[in-house]
Design an enzyme around this catalytic site. Sequence first.
Site, PDB file in Angstrom:
ATOM      1  N   ARG A  52       0.836  -1.210   0.000  1.00 53.43           N
ATOM      2  CA  ARG A  52       0.000   0.000   0.000  1.00 53.43           C
ATOM      3  C   ARG A  52       0.871   1.260   0.000  1.00 53.43           C
ATOM      4  O   ARG A  52       0.562   2.234  -0.690  1.00 53.43           O
ATOM      5  CB  ARG A  52      -0.931   0.001   1.222  1.00 53.43           C
ATOM      6  CG  ARG A  52      -1.711   1.290   1.349  1.00 53.43           C
ATOM      7  CD  ARG A  52      -2.684   1.263   2.511  1.00 53.43           C
ATOM      8  NE  ARG A  52      -3.248   2.586   2.740  1.00 53.43           N
ATOM      9  CZ  ARG A  52      -4.122   2.880   3.697  1.00 53.43           C
ATOM     10  NH1 ARG A  52      -4.536   1.929   4.520  1.00 53.43           N
ATOM     11  NH2 ARG A  52      -4.584   4.103   3.855  1.00 53.43           N
TER      12      ARG A  52
ATOM     13  N   ASN B 231     -10.747  -3.945  -0.231  1.00 57.43           N
ATOM     14  CA  ASN B 231     -10.740  -2.819  -1.169  1.00 57.43           C
ATOM     15  C   ASN B 231      -9.920  -3.134  -2.416  1.00 57.43           C
ATOM     16  O   ASN B 231      -9.041  -3.963  -2.364  1.00 57.43           O
ATOM     17  CB  ASN B 231     -10.150  -1.583  -0.471  1.00 57.43           C
ATOM     18  CG  ASN B 231     -11.222  -0.815   0.281  1.00 57.43           C
ATOM     19  OD1 ASN B 231     -12.357  -0.740  -0.167  1.00 57.43           O
ATOM     20  ND2 ASN B 231     -10.860  -0.251   1.420  1.00 57.43           N
TER      21      ASN B 231
ATOM     22  N   CYS C  53     -18.888  -1.603   2.545  1.00 60.25           N
ATOM     23  CA  CYS C  53     -17.918  -0.567   2.864  1.00 60.25           C
ATOM     24  C   CYS C  53     -18.438   0.175   4.090  1.00 60.25           C
ATOM     25  O   CYS C  53     -19.643   0.251   4.305  1.00 60.25           O
ATOM     26  CB  CYS C  53     -17.852   0.371   1.652  1.00 60.25           C
ATOM     27  SG  CYS C  53     -16.770   1.784   1.880  1.00 60.25           S
TER      28      CYS C  53
ATOM     29  N   HIS D 102     -16.818   4.338  -2.919  1.00 53.42           N
ATOM     30  CA  HIS D 102     -15.954   5.510  -2.703  1.00 53.42           C
ATOM     31  C   HIS D 102     -16.229   6.609  -3.724  1.00 53.42           C
ATOM     32  O   HIS D 102     -15.401   7.478  -3.960  1.00 53.42           O
ATOM     33  CB  HIS D 102     -14.464   5.115  -2.691  1.00 53.42           C
ATOM     34  CG  HIS D 102     -14.104   4.321  -1.472  1.00 53.42           C
ATOM     35  ND1 HIS D 102     -12.830   3.909  -1.200  1.00 53.42           N
ATOM     36  CD2 HIS D 102     -14.862   3.855  -0.446  1.00 53.42           C
ATOM     37  CE1 HIS D 102     -12.819   3.223  -0.061  1.00 53.42           C
ATOM     38  NE2 HIS D 102     -14.049   3.184   0.405  1.00 53.42           N
TER      39      HIS D 102
ATOM     40  N   TYR E 155     -14.728  10.701   0.159  1.00 59.47           N
ATOM     41  CA  TYR E 155     -13.751  10.418  -0.905  1.00 59.47           C
ATOM     42  C   TYR E 155     -13.902  11.338  -2.112  1.00 59.47           C
ATOM     43  O   TYR E 155     -13.004  11.418  -2.948  1.00 59.47           O
ATOM     44  CB  TYR E 155     -13.877   8.960  -1.375  1.00 59.47           C
ATOM     45  CG  TYR E 155     -13.217   7.981  -0.442  1.00 59.47           C
ATOM     46  CD1 TYR E 155     -11.905   7.561  -0.635  1.00 59.47           C
ATOM     47  CD2 TYR E 155     -13.901   7.478   0.664  1.00 59.47           C
ATOM     48  CE1 TYR E 155     -11.296   6.666   0.229  1.00 59.47           C
ATOM     49  CE2 TYR E 155     -13.296   6.579   1.539  1.00 59.47           C
ATOM     50  CZ  TYR E 155     -11.993   6.190   1.312  1.00 59.47           C
ATOM     51  OH  TYR E 155     -11.390   5.308   2.171  1.00 59.47           O
TER      52      TYR E 155
END
Length: 437
Positions: free
Chosen positions: A97, A151, A172, A202, A255
Amino acid sequence: MTKSSLKLAIIGGGSSYTPELIEGVLKRLDHLPVKEIHFVDIEAGQNKLEIIVDLARRMVEKVGADITLKASLDRRAAIKEADFVMTQFRVGGLQARASDERIPLKYDVIGQETTGPGGFAKALRTIPVILDICNDIEELAPNAWMLNFTNPAGLVTEAVQKYTKVKTIGLCNVPVSMEMMIAEMMGCSPDKLTLECAGLNHLLWAHRAWLDGKDVTAEVLGKVGDGANFSMTNIFEEPWDPVFLKALGAIPCPYHRYFYQTDAMLAEEKGSAERDGTRAEQVMATERELFELYQDTSLDQKPEQLEQRGGAYYSDASLNLVDAIYNDLNTIHVVNVRNNGTIAGLPDDAVIECSAVVGNWGARPLAVGHLSPAVSGLVHQVKAYEQLTVEAAVHGDYDQAFMALANNPLVPDIKRAKAILDDILKANHDYLPQFSH
């Protein structure tokens, strides 16, 4: 579903979020007869897995619940005869990540876990693994529901819907968090609120908010524009322009800042990466602290520090869904499901995020029709990017991967799209065998 006992399989059981899930199970034992939870992880996560299961045992013993807890590296044993398979894993861990966040920043592009090139890289690593898990589910637990929290949830759910027969719903914590924050602004309890949600994961808008039958959308937008708290732990709270919100006429999820306020978010990301490290690098420190806490043999509940991890309401989102399916509640939840005409103009096999009625047959989305022109352009563009990403991930197709990034609204030009793609493929070489040709 009339089974008198339930088996849950938790894929990615060594996650720091797992204690929240256990807490959620223990809170609902009077109407969810969970009798077995099998946590599974990979070899690299074995130490964390053991720490988590020890803590989970203390939590279960504290309330005297009759639940068998198992932890192993044997995914097939975990999945076998499970009623619900919950996926919450991260291929490559936080290290991968961190690279997802840093590569785009090199090119002055948003580097974030699920939107833009960061989410793209994560999808390429994750989709082949989730499809492999689905093969096991089809064989060993064909009636199980897979609730996917991994995700980017919309993309991963779309791949599962398109390429497997597994019964799946993606979810989510953003929609639940939005509801909680709006309830706080309006000074009411969340169950008095109804949000009409539709968009993508998102990239979700609450198009209407109702409080006790009264449309309060404009009032909520006014409060958000006036600085009311409306962000997540992991997203910098760049203030919203009240004039923009009024013109938009729909409540954007946190987001959306990446899409509507790109310059400010990019500047903040770059400054933060230099000063404190990227979000992933900060989370690594939080994780270390959490796992130190989890090892304390006197700890027998979820510690407060878990809230800083950014996954608030995670267990509510997932276990309310288990509850709705098992007890056939026909209640409304915001989930990731196949479009099937729900949002006019999007392909039927596209996965969208929207309000849906959930019962023991799964999730039936509430029809939305045509989205307002104020939001539909962005939805179509991001969906095109998502469709291309799914195909690129499944087939290891460079051309589709290139086109995916070229279509992502956060990537400003093809020169950068190509450079970022090449860097991602190089950095993730070990996780992307599908591209090795």
